[in-house]
Design an enzyme around this catalytic site. Structure first.
Site, mmCIF file in Angstrom:
data_model
loop_
_atom_site.group_PDB
_atom_site.id
_atom_site.type_symbol
_atom_site.label_atom_id
_atom_site.label_comp_id
_atom_site.label_asym_id
_atom_site.label_seq_id
_atom_site.Cartn_x
_atom_site.Cartn_y
_atom_site.Cartn_z
ATOM 1 N N VAL A 63 0.861 -1.178 0.000
ATOM 2 C CA VAL A 63 0.000 0.000 0.000
ATOM 3 C C VAL A 63 0.902 1.234 0.000
ATOM 4 O O VAL A 63 1.745 1.392 0.879
ATOM 5 C CB VAL A 63 -0.948 0.025 1.225
ATOM 6 C CG1 VAL A 63 -1.760 1.321 1.252
ATOM 7 C CG2 VAL A 63 -1.891 -1.183 1.191
ATOM 8 N N ALA A 108 4.283 4.182 3.080
ATOM 9 C CA ALA A 108 3.882 2.924 2.436
ATOM 10 C C ALA A 108 4.038 1.781 3.419
ATOM 11 O O ALA A 108 4.625 1.952 4.498
ATOM 12 C CB ALA A 108 4.750 2.660 1.214
ATOM 13 N N LYS A 109 3.531 0.637 3.098
ATOM 14 C CA LYS A 109 3.794 -0.582 3.869
ATOM 15 C C LYS A 109 3.474 -1.765 2.988
ATOM 16 O O LYS A 109 2.658 -1.650 2.058
ATOM 17 C CB LYS A 109 2.916 -0.624 5.123
ATOM 18 C CG LYS A 109 3.481 -1.480 6.239
ATOM 19 C CD LYS A 109 4.563 -0.744 7.019
ATOM 20 C CE LYS A 109 5.121 -1.581 8.144
ATOM 21 N NZ LYS A 109 5.874 -0.738 9.095
ATOM 22 N N GLY A 110 4.094 -2.905 3.293
ATOM 23 C CA GLY A 110 3.809 -4.096 2.515
ATOM 24 C C GLY A 110 3.751 -5.308 3.416
ATOM 25 O O GLY A 110 4.123 -5.232 4.593
ATOM 26 N N ASP A 149 10.280 -5.068 8.686
ATOM 27 C CA ASP A 149 9.265 -4.935 9.732
ATOM 28 C C ASP A 149 9.175 -6.316 10.397
ATOM 29 O O ASP A 149 10.158 -7.079 10.348
ATOM 30 C CB ASP A 149 7.926 -4.455 9.135
ATOM 31 C CG ASP A 149 6.906 -4.072 10.210
ATOM 32 O OD1 ASP A 149 7.099 -3.033 10.860
ATOM 33 O OD2 ASP A 149 5.927 -4.808 10.418
#
Ligand code: NAD
Length: 419
Positions: A63, A108-110, A149
């Site tokens: 995202v 963002a992050k995934g 993460d």
């Protein structure tokens, strides 16, 4: 692989905090609408082959929440609980986190919905390379820069960087941060989030009259963030009385020997069987007598049910989203100070930014230089928040959202909305 379903949206928690600050800023409806919608959400399948020869399909997400202040930036999570809602919330928080510490990045992050404890190194490598390959067109040093993460490591970042570099036919270390030093990582990155947690904690403790040598610290989660936070709290003279991981919690009123716990985890992969403290439940850990409590595991740890039982004077959010809005209200009413996630754990993305800068220059700094620059960024911005708290009579969390939203809105207004 089934996708976990949460009863209450994590993104919903983020929006509740956003709205409180947006009200104080008297933000108009149009700007609120833009800031509460992610720029881009990508969902894709990751078919891969088990070492046994069988095929399985996992789901991958990225995202890209905002590009207003620069390339999108945020980690990749490998966990069975990864959902689109969670990744969106984490990308939303990255947007405010990068803005709170004034980095030239969006958010963002995934993630991949998987249980890494069931995967071999070869399987992890295949999943990571397929995940990276699916994103080749939309990531890059000026587009979107992933990082580690939960359950993702420097080795995983190395595979990501190598896959991207192979596809674009040139070496691009700046496509991802949190890499091993040998291939363009930054000194100090591994400890950076935990270091940032202790930097802001020490400053806030001094303001509250808590001396390190008289203070006890309890930490939930003993991974990248929790482990180094524990080490650095102990080095600064605090007594770490409680630690935990997914296997359970361990308490020792006389102080846990953090070095022994770290060695134990290096040997055994987790704390199961650790004898440096009495085994207690996760609930008992969160409700233990202590001065400082550091959640450093996952979201929604403090809720309307347990917030009234917490005994800490200061909570420093190493994890993202550990406090629900109901719990935040209770902490505020009880006078428990909370340094919010978007400030408290911003040390990681700050040194990720330093890594990105060093990769682009091809010139690398000494660890002392990285740590000194990190301390400046964390304290300068924490002090901004403390000023807003006095002026607006609000919590540090609302102050952090106010500062961050203001910075993002200024960038958005200058750029204009292209349509
Ligand atoms: P990690 O995978 O290295 O460690 C996570 C730790 O939490 C492990 O010890 C795990 O056993 C423990 N854990 C998981 N579920 C638990 C439970 N129910 N009870 C107790 N412990 C539990 O992950 P990390 O990188 O340390 O991330 C931890 C948190 O910090 C996450 O919220 C992450 O988003 C946030 N964070 C990480 C970074 C970073 O640089 N790694 C930066 C900012 C924020």
């Amino acid at each position: 692989m089934t996708t976990a379903v949460r009863e209450v949206s994590v993104f919903g928690d983020g929006i509740a905090y956003f709205n409180e600050a947006a009200d104080l800023l008297e933000l108009d409806a149009g700007m609120r609408a833009i800031l509460t919608h992610p720029s881009r959400q990508i969902i894709f399948s990751i078919p891969f082959q088990r070492d046994s020869g069988e095929f399985e399909v996992y789901t991958g997400y990225r995202v890209q929440y905002s590009f207003a202040r620069g390339a999108a930036k945020g980690g990749i999570r490998y966990h069975p609980g990864v959902t689109l809602d969670e990744v969106t919330a984490l990308a939303f928080w990255m947007t405010w986190k990068c803005a709170v510490v004034d980095l030239p990045f969006g958010g963002a992050k995934g993630g991949v919905t998987c249980d890494p404890s069931t995967l071999s190194m070869n399987e992890l490598e295949r999943i990571t390379r397929r995940y990276a390959a699916e994103l080749v067109e939309v990531v890059g040093p000026d587009k979107d820069v992933p990082a580690p993460d939960v359950n993702t490591t420097p080795q995983i970042m190395a595979w990501f960087m190598d896959t991207y570099s192979m596809h674009v036919r040139q070496n691009v270390p700046g496509v991802v941060t949190g890499k091993p030093l040998e291939i363009g990582g930054s000194r100090g990155r591994v400890e950076a989030t935990g270091r940032g947690v202790t930097i802001v904690a020490m400053d806030q403790m001094a303001a509250m009259g808590l001396k390190p040598e008289n203070s006890s610290v309890v930490i939930q989660g003993f991974g990248n963030v929790g482990m180094y936070a524990a080490k650095l709290f102990a080095e600064r003279g605090c007594k770490v009385t409680g630690i935990s991981d997914v296997t359970g919690a361990y308490y020792n009123a006389a102080g846990i020997h953090v070095g022994d716990a770290m060695d134990y985890v290096k040997k055994n992969h987790n704390l199961e069987g650790f004898t440096g403290g009495d085994k207690i439940s996760n609930a008992q850990l969160l409700e233990a007598e202590c001065d400082v409590l550091v959640p450093a595991a996952l979201e929604k740890v403090f809720t309307g049910e347990n917030a009234s039982k917490v005994k800490a004077k200061l909570i420093v959010e190493g994890a993202n989203g550990p406090t629900t809005p109901e719990a935040a209200k209770i902490f505020d009413q009880r006078g428990i100070i909370v340094i919010p996630d978007i400030m408290a754990n911003a040390g990681g993305v700050t040194v990720s930014y330093f890594e990105w800068v060093q990769d682009r220059m091809g010139y690398f700094w000494k660890e002392a230089e990285v740590n000194e620059k990190l301390e400046d960024v964390m304290l300068d911005n924490l002090h901004e928040l403390q000023k807003i708290v006095v002026e607006k009579k609000c919590t540090l969390r609302t102050a952090a959202y106010m500062l961050a939203i203001d910075r993002v809105v200024k960038a958005l207004r200058l750029r204009g909305v292209y349509a």
